[in-house]
Motif scaffolding. Structure first.
Motif, mmCIF file in Angstrom:
data_model
loop_
_atom_site.group_PDB
_atom_site.id
_atom_site.type_symbol
_atom_site.label_atom_id
_atom_site.label_comp_id
_atom_site.label_asym_id
_atom_site.label_seq_id
_atom_site.Cartn_x
_atom_site.Cartn_y
_atom_site.Cartn_z
ATOM 1 N N THR A 188 28.130 -9.433 7.450
ATOM 2 C CA THR A 188 29.299 -9.559 6.573
ATOM 3 C C THR A 188 29.995 -10.891 6.799
ATOM 4 N N ALA A 189 30.162 -11.280 8.064
ATOM 5 C CA ALA A 189 30.822 -12.544 8.390
ATOM 6 C C ALA A 189 30.039 -13.732 7.853
ATOM 7 N N ALA A 190 28.725 -13.719 8.080
ATOM 8 C CA ALA A 190 27.894 -14.838 7.638
ATOM 9 C C ALA A 190 27.926 -14.978 6.121
ATOM 10 N N ARG A 191 27.772 -13.875 5.426
ATOM 11 C CA ARG A 191 27.777 -13.925 3.967
ATOM 12 C C ARG A 191 29.132 -14.373 3.424
ATOM 13 N N ALA A 192 30.208 -13.905 4.046
ATOM 14 C CA ALA A 192 31.543 -14.291 3.584
ATOM 15 C C ALA A 192 31.781 -15.781 3.765
ATOM 16 N N ALA A 193 31.102 -16.383 4.747
ATOM 17 C CA ALA A 193 31.222 -17.820 4.975
ATOM 18 C C ALA A 193 30.246 -18.624 4.126
ATOM 19 N N GLY A 194 29.410 -17.947 3.355
ATOM 20 C CA GLY A 194 28.499 -18.631 2.448
ATOM 21 C C GLY A 194 27.106 -18.871 2.985
ATOM 22 N N LEU A 195 26.776 -18.317 4.164
ATOM 23 C CA LEU A 195 25.458 -18.501 4.750
ATOM 24 C C LEU A 195 24.498 -17.449 4.213
ATOM 25 N N ARG A 196 23.208 -17.772 4.251
ATOM 26 C CA ARG A 196 22.177 -16.762 4.104
ATOM 27 C C ARG A 196 22.021 -16.066 5.454
ATOM 28 N N CYS A 197 21.400 -14.893 5.461
ATOM 29 C CA CYS A 197 21.362 -14.159 6.719
ATOM 30 C C CYS A 197 20.047 -13.425 6.904
ATOM 31 N N ALA A 198 19.477 -13.577 8.093
ATOM 32 C CA ALA A 198 18.314 -12.805 8.526
ATOM 33 C C ALA A 198 18.763 -11.825 9.595
ATOM 34 N N SER A 199 18.065 -10.708 9.686
ATOM 35 C CA SER A 199 18.371 -9.703 10.696
ATOM 36 C C SER A 199 17.136 -9.434 11.530
ATOM 37 N N ILE A 200 17.343 -9.052 12.787
ATOM 38 C CA ILE A 200 16.237 -8.604 13.619
ATOM 39 C C ILE A 200 16.185 -7.077 13.637
ATOM 40 N N VAL A 201 17.020 -6.431 12.814
ATOM 41 C CA VAL A 201 17.066 -4.974 12.713
ATOM 42 C C VAL A 201 16.856 -4.587 11.265
ATOM 43 N N HIS A 202 15.980 -3.647 11.006
ATOM 44 C CA HIS A 202 15.761 -3.170 9.644
ATOM 45 C C HIS A 202 16.951 -2.353 9.170
ATOM 46 N N GLY A 203 17.229 -2.418 7.881
ATOM 47 C CA GLY A 203 18.130 -1.463 7.259
ATOM 48 C C GLY A 203 19.603 -1.765 7.373
ATOM 49 N N ILE A 204 19.986 -3.004 7.692
ATOM 50 C CA ILE A 204 21.419 -3.293 7.740
ATOM 51 C C ILE A 204 21.816 -4.351 6.714
ATOM 52 N N GLY A 205 21.000 -4.547 5.695
ATOM 53 C CA GLY A 205 21.435 -5.293 4.525
ATOM 54 C C GLY A 205 21.309 -6.790 4.573
ATOM 55 N N ALA A 206 20.492 -7.334 5.443
ATOM 56 C CA ALA A 206 20.301 -8.784 5.477
ATOM 57 C C ALA A 206 19.397 -9.221 4.336
ATOM 58 N N ASP A 207 19.422 -10.526 4.041
ATOM 59 C CA ASP A 207 18.537 -11.086 3.026
ATOM 60 C C ASP A 207 17.081 -11.053 3.493
ATOM 61 N N LEU A 208 16.887 -11.246 4.793
ATOM 62 C CA LEU A 208 15.560 -11.353 5.381
ATOM 63 C C LEU A 208 15.496 -10.508 6.640
ATOM 64 N N VAL A 209 14.306 -10.140 7.056
ATOM 65 C CA VAL A 209 14.111 -9.457 8.332
ATOM 66 C C VAL A 209 13.123 -10.253 9.168
ATOM 67 N N LEU A 210 13.518 -10.596 10.380
ATOM 68 C CA LEU A 210 12.626 -11.222 11.358
ATOM 69 C C LEU A 210 12.127 -10.138 12.293
ATOM 70 N N HIS A 211 10.840 -10.070 12.495
ATOM 71 C CA HIS A 211 10.279 -9.042 13.350
ATOM 72 C C HIS A 211 10.308 -9.520 14.800
ATOM 73 N N GLY A 212 11.518 -9.581 15.342
ATOM 74 C CA GLY A 212 11.713 -10.051 16.702
ATOM 75 C C GLY A 212 11.861 -11.558 16.764
ATOM 76 N N LEU A 213 12.199 -12.052 17.947
ATOM 77 C CA LEU A 213 12.336 -13.485 18.185
ATOM 78 C C LEU A 213 11.148 -13.960 19.016
ATOM 79 N N SER A 214 10.457 -14.942 18.497
ATOM 80 C CA SER A 214 9.295 -15.501 19.197
ATOM 81 C C SER A 214 9.036 -16.886 18.637
ATOM 82 N N GLU A 215 8.118 -17.601 19.233
ATOM 83 C CA GLU A 215 7.778 -18.931 18.714
ATOM 84 C C GLU A 215 7.257 -18.828 17.279
ATOM 85 N N ARG A 216 6.516 -17.763 16.981
ATOM 86 C CA ARG A 216 5.988 -17.587 15.630
ATOM 87 C C ARG A 216 7.116 -17.345 14.620
#
Length: 228
Positions: A188-216
């Motif tokens: 909510t904070a990121a979107r309100a500031a005008g940023l796009r947003c990725a999440s590392i958790v499914h199902g919480i409404g982000a534009d994108l989902v990253l399947h964990g943090l890794s070099e890939r």
């Protein structure tokens, strides 16, 4: 990770607790403990529904209210927050909470574009975690709890991060920055500031989902279009 058409990010802004630092279970346990000791017991369900993702000071005040303290005074809030910080410091002293994969993610991102950490945690906590993981030099900007009057879900932390990143990349706009979060309040904070947003958790409404943090996934975050 999937994305619609649009420009690639010019910078990335990472949440700290629960996103870069794998410490949400630890924080939950500590908060439930210190709130209970302060006479404001709450359960894990209420914590996750109403406190998760807020800045620390807001978490304490909201936790006290939801635990039955109708008007928590500043002294009580301060004591609860101090207890939370002290117990967290002891818990992570010998067990760094930034995993090797998350550290590789940040280093790989930082080789491509500026990285910010945007968090409701105190600066000292963030700095200590980054140093322990050997990442302090990889992060161009830190926005911590004490840097803004209003924490997430207000846009202030991300708006400040964009302003500070603009010193590194003149002409940077909020829409050029990809936020990475794990909680609805942060999205909510990121979107309100005008940023796009990725999440590392499914199902919480982000534009994108990253399947964990890794070099890939760092390569995907830096190179995949995020507009749309």
């Amino acid at each position: 990770m999937s994305a619609g058409p649009g420009p690639r990010p010019r910078a990335v802004a990472l949440d700290y607790n629960g996103t870069l630092s794998d410490d949400e279970a630890l924080l939950e346990a500590i908060y439930l403990e210190v709130l209970g000791e302060a006479g404001a017991p709450i359960g894990a369900t209420a914590y996750r529904a109403h406190l998760l993702g807020l800045a620390d000071g807001d978490m304490v005040r909201e936790g006290l209210r939801r635990g039955g303290v109708a008007e928590p005074d500043e002294d009580l809030c301060r004591r609860v927050l101090e207890a939370r910080l002290a117990r967290y410091a002891v818990a992570v002293a010998d067990a760094p909470t930034v995993t090797a994969d998350a550290a590789a993610f940040v280093r790989a991102l930082a080789a491509r574009l500026p990285v910010a950490v945007v968090s409701g945690a105190p600066r000292a906590e963030i700095e200590a975690g980054l140093r322990a993981a050997g990442l302090r030099d990889a992060v161009a900007v830190i926005v911590a709890a004490e840097d803004v009057a209003r924490g997430k879900p207000a846009p202030d932390p991300y708006a400040l991060a964009v302003a500070q990143l603009r010193r590194v990349l003149p002409g940077l706009e909020a829409g050029d920055v990809l936020a990475i979060e794990d909680a609805a309040a942060g999205i909510t904070a990121a979107r309100a500031a005008g940023l796009r947003c990725a999440s590392i958790v499914h199902g919480i409404g982000a534009d994108l989902v990253l399947h964990g943090l890794s070099e890939r996934t760092a390569a995907l975050a830096a190179g995949t279009p995020v507009g749309g």
